[in-house]
Motif scaffolding. Structure first.
Motif, mmCIF file in Angstrom:
data_model
loop_
_atom_site.group_PDB
_atom_site.id
_atom_site.type_symbol
_atom_site.label_atom_id
_atom_site.label_comp_id
_atom_site.label_asym_id
_atom_site.label_seq_id
_atom_site.Cartn_x
_atom_site.Cartn_y
_atom_site.Cartn_z
ATOM 1 N N ARG A 315 34.737 44.256 47.309
ATOM 2 C CA ARG A 315 34.948 43.904 45.902
ATOM 3 C C ARG A 315 33.714 43.228 45.316
ATOM 4 O O ARG A 315 33.424 43.384 44.117
ATOM 5 C CB ARG A 315 36.182 43.014 45.769
ATOM 6 C CG ARG A 315 36.044 41.653 46.451
ATOM 7 C CD ARG A 315 37.368 40.940 46.584
ATOM 8 N NE ARG A 315 37.207 39.604 47.157
ATOM 9 C CZ ARG A 315 38.208 38.893 47.677
ATOM 10 N NH1 ARG A 315 39.431 39.409 47.696
ATOM 11 N NH2 ARG A 315 38.010 37.680 48.161
ATOM 12 N N MET A 318 31.160 45.877 44.314
ATOM 13 C CA MET A 318 31.490 46.574 43.070
ATOM 14 C C MET A 318 31.269 45.708 41.831
ATOM 15 O O MET A 318 31.278 46.221 40.711
ATOM 16 C CB MET A 318 32.933 47.082 43.123
ATOM 17 C CG MET A 318 33.191 48.086 44.241
ATOM 18 S SD MET A 318 32.078 49.524 44.199
ATOM 19 C CE MET A 318 32.657 50.347 42.708
ATOM 20 N N GLU A 358 37.110 48.407 43.950
ATOM 21 C CA GLU A 358 37.037 47.248 43.054
ATOM 22 C C GLU A 358 38.212 46.288 43.229
ATOM 23 O O GLU A 358 38.176 45.170 42.708
ATOM 24 C CB GLU A 358 37.009 47.717 41.594
ATOM 25 C CG GLU A 358 35.733 48.444 41.197
ATOM 26 C CD GLU A 358 35.844 49.110 39.835
ATOM 27 O OE1 GLU A 358 36.952 49.083 39.244
ATOM 28 O OE2 GLU A 358 34.841 49.671 39.365
#
Length: 489
Positions: A315, A318, A358
């Motif tokens: 995450r 991203m 994400e």
């Protein structure tokens, strides 16, 4: 606080098995009892039991550690799956696991008995790519693999997955019991055929009288599995405790998305896995190729580049504009190497993958994904690079990913901090890269690693030059700087 061990006292917002687990017998033995199996195949089996019943509960086998047994046995096999989407959250207790066994910690007789039991009709496997002891060049056993070496010497007291399966089949054959179906659920191309070749070669070496029977009678369907499942940390156990009002030492967290594509070839029946959304097909290969190149290949790229850019989790990768741009570039390049697949929009699949990466609620560590590169890069990076080269497509995205992997093989960060290179060929890599700090020498040393890089790629000046250029930028400056330069191209 009490430990999770039954389902009749849990809060109403916790999803529990829609069946009585104790009313169903065992029909599956699973080798490789880890977080992924608990979040994937066991969940599908839970759905199948709820939909149509049957004696399909799972005997879970840990080959090396006793941790899973210590966690699950006091809980009667029950555990929590927390499925976390970007905007969704489901807490579910799974009842499909009947019992857990630790093969290396006193449970070998029970494991052998489960494999030989007439009630066992399917053996599923998730031991990661390196766990099989497969010689990719020959398609048979790697005699240098520790488990294979042991099982060649001690075929009646096996410790590896191939040896255990073969011993189970040998016991069944001697007793006149029909063989079980062997279902591989690891990220290997043509995983069913690969496992079949492994077992047949081991049989030829240690039980030649069984080889023809196995070849004729034992089914090895291929499958493609997909559900991002990080290694659980203390936060997962704490989240399960808050939701259940009870301790769960075996809880796992995963994403909301899940996919399972299976070749429909079972000799002794199977659960109704369709109830959980499994897709049964005649040919898994196109789906498998799509997932290995798009999801897994991009995962490897972002793990290597992200870890060396200071990003702990996917995450975090991203959230970095340059890295995210390279993720999308890699997805597009990988999709271009694939033949059209009916019912699949590669552009939509790529967008879905980016959204999954994400997910702010999944703590998937880049260092975890970066492990075992020599087992993964052939199918994830070299195979699509080879197809791109032969089709006249850009190879730069794959060259960047390979360069990031080579950078990772040096086992040190830009600031000089060292880390363990988790790879089955780590010692061999370290020997080759000792005192190497120039990109051309590193590329030459690693491209000559036996059985790794396809000859066409090794001999391609274009591909070698691209890899060398990217790696040089990483070494002369920083990985983050090379990422920024690459994203600006």
């Amino acid at each position: 606080m009490t430990r999770l061990s039954r389902i009749d006292h849990l809060p109403g917002d916790v999803r529990v098995p829609a069946y009585d687990p104790a009313a169903h017998g065992e029909g599956i033995v699973h080798l490789g009892l880890g977080a992924f199996h608990k979040a994937h195949q066991a969940v599908y089996t839970d759905d199948a039991l709820a939909a149509s019943g049957g004696d399909w509960r799972i005997v879970g086998v840990s080959l090396r550690s006793s941790g899973a047994v210590d966690e699950l046995t006091p809980q009667n096999g029950l555990y929590t799956v927390i499925a976390a989407g970007a905007d969704s959250h489901e807490v579910r207790v799974i009842g499909a696991l009947s019992r857990a066994l630790a093969h290396a910690h006193g449970d070998a007789p029970a494991v052998n008995a489960a494999l030989a039991a007439p009630e066992t009709r399917i053996v599923t496997v998730t031991v990661t790519e390196k766990g099989y002891g497969l010689d990719r060049a020959s398609g048979g056993v790697d005699t240098a693999h520790p488990a294979i070496a042991h099982d060649l010497e001690h075929p009646d007291a096996p410790v590896g997955v191939a040896g255990l399966i073969l011993r189970g089949l040998k016991q069944r054959h001697a007793a006149g019991i029909a063989p079980f179906t062997v279902l591989c659920c690891d990220n290997l191309p043509g995983n069913g055929e690969l496992l079949r070749g492994l077992i047949l070669d081991l049989a030829a070496r240690t039980a030649p009288e069984l080889r023809d029977w196995i070849a004729a009678e034992v089914a090895f369907p291929s499958s493609m599995v997909d559900r991002i499942t990080p290694a659980p940390g203390p936060d997962v156990r704490e989240a399960a405790e808050r939701a259940l009002g009870a301790e769960d030492h075996a809880a796992v967290q995963t994403e909301a998305f899940s996919q399972w594509v299976i070749e429909d070839r079972f000799t002794g029946g199977r659960p109704e896995w369709e109830a959980g959304g499994a897709l049964f097909v005649t040919d898994v290969a196109p789906y498998e190729r799509m997932k290995l190149r798009m999801l897994n290949g991009t995962h490897s790229m972002l793990a290597y580049a992200g870890f060396h850019s200071g990003k702990r989790y996917v995450r975090d990768v991203m959230r970095d504009a340059d890295l995210a741009a390279l993720v999308r570039r890699h997805l597009s390049a990988a999709a271009a190497t694939l033949d059209p697949l009916p019912g699949i929009d590669f552009e939509a699949y790529a967008a879905e993958l980016a959204a999954r990466f994400e997910n702010p609620n999944l703590a998937h560590q880049t260092y975890q994904i970066a492990m075992d590169g020599t087992e993964k890069v052939p199918q994830r990076l070299f195979a699509p690079a080879l197809d791109a080269l032969e089709r006249g497509q850009p190879t730069r995205p794959f060259a960047f990913a390979v360069a990031a992997w080579l950078r990772h093989c040096l086992a040190r960060k830009d600031d000089g901090e060292v880390y363990e290179l988790q790879d089955p060929r780590a010692d061999e890599i370290a020997t080759r890269l000792t005192e190497q700090d120039e990109a051309p020498a590193i590329v030459a040393a690693m491209f000559d690693l036996p059985g790794l890089v396809p000859d066409v790629l090794r001999q391609s000046d274009r591909f070698r030059d691209e890899v060398t250029d990217v790696l040089d930028a990483m070494l002369q400056g920083s990985v983050a700087g090379a990422v920024a330069r690459e994203a600006a191209l």
